[in-house]
Design a protein around this motif. Structure first.
Motif, short mmCIF file in Angstrom:
data_model
loop_
_atom_site.label_atom_id
_atom_site.label_comp_id
_atom_site.label_asym_id
_atom_site.label_seq_id
_atom_site.Cartn_x
_atom_site.Cartn_y
_atom_site.Cartn_z
N MET A 281 0.82 -1.21 0.00
CA MET A 281 0.00 0.00 0.00
C MET A 281 0.86 1.27 0.00
N ALA A 282 1.92 1.25 0.87
CA ALA A 282 2.79 2.43 0.95
C ALA A 282 3.49 2.66 -0.39
N ASP A 283 3.95 1.55 -1.00
CA ASP A 283 4.62 1.64 -2.30
C ASP A 283 3.68 2.25 -3.33
N HIS A 284 2.46 1.73 -3.29
CA HIS A 284 1.44 2.18 -4.23
C HIS A 284 1.21 3.69 -4.06
N LEU A 285 1.15 4.13 -2.80
CA LEU A 285 0.91 5.54 -2.52
C LEU A 285 2.10 6.39 -2.96
N ASP B 270 4.13 5.74 -5.32
CA ASP B 270 4.09 5.78 -6.77
C ASP B 270 3.04 6.79 -7.26
N LEU B 271 1.88 6.73 -6.61
CA LEU B 271 0.79 7.64 -6.98
C LEU B 271 1.22 9.10 -6.76
N LEU B 272 1.86 9.36 -5.63
CA LEU B 272 2.29 10.73 -5.32
C LEU B 272 3.38 11.19 -6.29
N ARG B 273 4.25 10.26 -6.68
CA ARG B 273 5.31 10.61 -7.63
C ARG B 273 4.67 11.06 -8.95
N ALA C 276 -6.69 12.66 -9.99
CA ALA C 276 -8.06 12.17 -9.86
C ALA C 276 -8.14 11.05 -8.82
N ARG C 277 -7.13 10.17 -8.84
CA ARG C 277 -7.11 9.05 -7.87
C ARG C 277 -6.98 9.59 -6.45
N LEU C 278 -6.08 10.55 -6.27
CA LEU C 278 -5.88 11.10 -4.92
C LEU C 278 -7.15 11.79 -4.43
N ILE C 279 -7.80 12.50 -5.34
CA ILE C 279 -9.05 13.18 -4.94
C ILE C 279 -10.11 12.17 -4.53
N HIS D 121 -5.89 10.35 5.21
CA HIS D 121 -5.15 11.23 6.13
C HIS D 121 -3.69 11.32 5.74
N GLU D 122 -3.13 10.16 5.36
CA GLU D 122 -1.72 10.17 4.99
C GLU D 122 -1.51 11.01 3.73
N VAL D 123 -2.41 10.87 2.78
CA VAL D 123 -2.30 11.66 1.54
C VAL D 123 -2.28 13.15 1.88
#
Ligand SMILES: Nc1nc2c(ncn2[C@@H]2O[C@H](COP(=O)(O)OP(=O)(O)OP(=O)(O)O)[C@@H](O)[C@H]2O)c(=O)[nH]1
Ligand SMILES: [Mg+2]
Length: 328
Positions: free
Chosen positions: A1-5, A7-10, A21-24, A35-37
């Motif tokens: 999950m952390a890796d996925h996040l 990657d998404l943030l990158r 859009a995914r983060l929203i 919360h972490e996002v």
């Protein structure tokens, strides 16, 4: 999950609209990682001009937003749009249906458009709207426009979190008086009298100006602008007023004060939202409710007494949770 996040943030920081859009969605749906996002994006926010656009249904808010977006894109800016749809308490669906439409400009790579349903949670609407605006701010938007229908307190709360609030009124059905009743007069930094092609627009503008005359204004008196959003007339005056208001806020230190007030209101919303949920989700609460409702039915209790009992039980529960977290 952390890796996925990670990657998404990158990808988000590299400018991917899909990642945004995914983060929203994560934030909007309040998924566990929300919360972490938000914590991780927090230091990237604060740059965007946050502009609230509110007013009665059908006043032309979306049409105006569309025009403003085009004007910002034309001068090379990146723009986010959040449109808040009041949700029907009966169907759970959007109350006004497909009220938020955007023209072809929504397809522009510099434009990010998102429609939010309000879900009717306590303090939730303005909180989640602000959080989505945070994501767009961190995404590098120069301006984030938030459209709400100015009908209820929660919509006014959304406007209260903007740096600049535009109130859109139209020369129909006594809009001016309605606006004063709904508290819209107090929150406006800029008034737009839209549908100026219709009769009565100048009269409405004069009425608003006369109302403004009754008050002492400091260095910012809200301008009253005649606009025909559908034909793009007067949009330049709105863009100029928004720029001037932002300059005014920066120059006079009002921006920092507004940001602080908005943060305070956010933290209050967060506490309220989470506290209420904590109390209502405690197992004792349901048991107390069931027993208490029976007692009310027999004439042995009242709603106030029952709510007192629930609050007392939750205080004991919270004290217990505190004690065990200090031990642990
Ligand atoms: N005559 C006239 N009509 C306009 C003008 N601007 C917008 N409209 C029309 O007014 C109607 C409502 O416009 P919207 O932009 O959807 O209004 P809104 O305030 O976003 O509406 P809600 O989101 O449903 O509250 C549309 O049919 C527009 O074409 C204008 O300057 N003159
Ligand atoms: Mg609209």
């Amino acid at each position: 999950m952390a890796d996925h996040l990670d990657d998404l943030l990158r990808r988000f920081h590299a400018g991917s609209k899909r990642a945004a859009a995914r983060l929203i969605s994560i934030v909007e749906d309040q998924r566990p990682e929300a919360h972490e996002v938000l914590d991780r994006l927090f230091r990237n926010i604060g740059r965007a001009a946050r502009i609230g656009i509110t007013g009665p249904p059908g006043a032309g808010k979306s049409t105006l937003v569309d025009q403003l977006v085009q004007a910002y894109v034309a001068r090379g800016e990146r723009v986010g749009v959040v449109a808040v749809d009041p949700t029907s308490p009966f169907t759970g669906g959007a109350l006004l249906g497909d009220r938020v439409r955007m023209g072809p400009v929504a397809q522009d790579p510099a434009v990010f458009f998102r429609s939010l349903a309000s879900r009717g949670s306590l303090g939730g609407l303005s909180l989640h709207t602000a959080e989505v605006a945070d994501v767009l701010d961190a995404f590098g938007c120069d301006a984030v426009l938030v459209e709400t229908v100015g009908v209820g307190q929660s919509e006014l709360d959304v406007a209260a979190k903007a740096h600049t609030t535009v109130v859109v009124l139209v020369p129909e059905s006594g809009d001016g008086i309605q606006a004063m009743k709904a508290g819209l007069m107090e929150i406006a930094d800029v008034f737009v009298v839209n549908k100026a092609d219709r009769s009565g627009a100048e009269q409405l503008a004069a009425e608003i100006a006369a109302t403004l005359d009754l008050k002492e204004w400091g260095r910012w008196r809200p301008p009253v602008l005649l606009v025909q959003a559908r034909d793009g007339r007067g949009i330049d005056t709105v863009v100029r007023a928004l720029d001037e208001h932002r300059d005014f806020l920066v120059r006079e230190g009002g921006l920092a004060a507004k940001q602080r007030r908005a943060l305070e209101s956010r933290v209050r919303d967060l506490v309220q939202d989470r506290l209420v949920r904590m109390v209502l989700e405690m197992p004792e609460t349901q048991a107390l409710l069931d027993a208490g409702l029976d007692a009310i039915g027999r004439g042995d209790s009242t709603p106030y007494r029952l709510s007192n009992a629930i609050l007392a039980a939750s205080r004991r529960g919270l004290a217990g949770a505190n004690a065990s977290s200090r031990k642990g």
